[in-house]
Motif scaffolding. Structure first.
Motif, short mmCIF file in Angstrom:
data_model
loop_
_atom_site.label_atom_id
_atom_site.label_comp_id
_atom_site.label_asym_id
_atom_site.label_seq_id
_atom_site.Cartn_x
_atom_site.Cartn_y
_atom_site.Cartn_z
N LEU A 67 0.96 2.11 12.00
CA LEU A 67 0.12 1.80 12.31
C LEU A 67 -1.49 2.74 11.59
O LEU A 67 -2.13 2.95 10.62
CB LEU A 67 -1.41 1.00 13.02
N LEU A 68 -0.94 3.48 12.52
CA LEU A 68 -1.91 5.06 11.79
C LEU A 68 -1.61 6.20 10.51
O LEU A 68 -1.68 5.45 9.52
CB LEU A 68 -1.62 6.39 12.64
N LEU A 69 0.17 5.86 9.92
CA LEU A 69 0.54 6.01 8.73
C LEU A 69 -0.32 5.23 7.52
O LEU A 69 -0.50 5.53 6.52
CB LEU A 69 1.81 5.98 8.59
N THR A 70 0.11 3.60 8.24
CA THR A 70 -0.11 2.65 7.24
C THR A 70 -1.48 2.61 6.61
O THR A 70 -2.37 2.99 5.63
CB THR A 70 -0.22 1.26 7.46
N THR A 71 -3.26 3.14 7.95
CA THR A 71 -4.30 2.98 7.81
C THR A 71 -4.96 4.90 6.71
O THR A 71 -5.50 4.35 5.89
CB THR A 71 -5.46 3.03 9.15
N SER A 72 -4.54 5.58 6.93
CA SER A 72 -4.14 6.26 6.36
C SER A 72 -3.77 6.83 4.94
O SER A 72 -4.29 7.29 4.10
CB SER A 72 -3.53 7.95 7.56
N SER A 73 -2.90 5.87 4.97
CA SER A 73 -1.70 6.25 3.36
C SER A 73 -3.35 5.16 2.51
O SER A 73 -3.29 4.41 1.14
CB SER A 73 -1.50 5.14 3.01
N GLN A 74 -4.25 3.89 3.09
CA GLN A 74 -5.10 3.01 2.04
C GLN A 74 -5.94 3.45 2.18
O GLN A 74 -6.96 3.45 0.88
CB GLN A 74 -4.76 1.01 3.18
N LEU A 75 -6.33 4.47 3.61
CA LEU A 75 -7.57 5.68 3.27
C LEU A 75 -7.69 6.52 1.98
O LEU A 75 -8.30 6.58 1.16
CB LEU A 75 -8.29 6.60 4.23
N VAL A 76 -6.10 7.10 1.77
CA VAL A 76 -6.08 8.04 0.34
C VAL A 76 -6.08 7.30 -0.78
O VAL A 76 -6.39 7.50 -1.66
CB VAL A 76 -4.17 8.45 0.98
#
Length: 179
Positions: A168-177
């Motif tokens: 979840l953390l990786l997915t949200t950080s990649s979406q924010l980037v």
């Protein structure tokens, strides 16, 4: 990844790129966690600890007979079917065929027939993908040994929860980037 919680939007987001746009390929860790969790929720082997028919002499196996006993198993398989429909919609592209095809009825301007045929094909595609997952679940039941309660709790709390939170953390950080 689809920027929505609507199942229709999730399926439409997966249909943009065909077969390779499925969330199965975009979120393999989430798919595996969801697969293991859905098997545990449906109490299928190796996670059928509360209703282990072979070892228990209590519970609904001995208390009920006839139609009540049959309804327990029907509900168990209905739970498995709903779980496989969730897998189909969330990870396998839902009701989209995901391969290009040419409509035969589109050439002859049969618009009503096209709508009925597309709806029938969508239902058939969804059920086919769901039955594929049902087959996988039943095959897993025949091949894996049962886990003890402490092993199941360790799997859930010490392995699946940290992996899913990290995903979840990786997915949200990649979406924010990407924004």
């Amino acid at each position: 990844l689809s920027n929505s919680s609507s199942t229709v939007d999730i399926v439409e987001a997966q249909s943009k790129y065909g077969f390779f746009g499925w969330n199965l390929w975009r979120q393999p860790i989430g798919f595996l966690v969801f697969l293991i969790s859905s098997l545990a929720e449906c109490e299928r082997l190796p996670f059928d600890l509360p209703e282990a028919e072979e070892e228990l002499v209590a519970g609904y196996q001995t208390e009920y007979s006839g139609i009540k006993y049959g309804l327990f198993y029907l509900v168990s398989y209905l739970n498995l079917l709903v779980s496989s429909l969730f897998v189909t919609v969330l990870y396998l592209g839902g009701w989209n065929l995901s391969i290009p095809y040419i409509s035969f009825f589109g050439f002859f301007q049969m618009n009503k027939m096209v709508g009925i045929l597309e709806m029938t094909m969508s239902i058939f595609i969804t059920l086919t993908k769901a039955y594929l997952f049902l087959f996988i679940s039943i095959t897993i039941r025949w091949t894996l040994p049962r886990m003890r309660m402490d092993q199941l709790l360790n799997l859930g709390w010490k392995f699946l929860l940290p992996i899913s939170l990290g995903n979840l953390l990786l997915t949200t950080s990649s979406q924010l980037v990407s924004l």
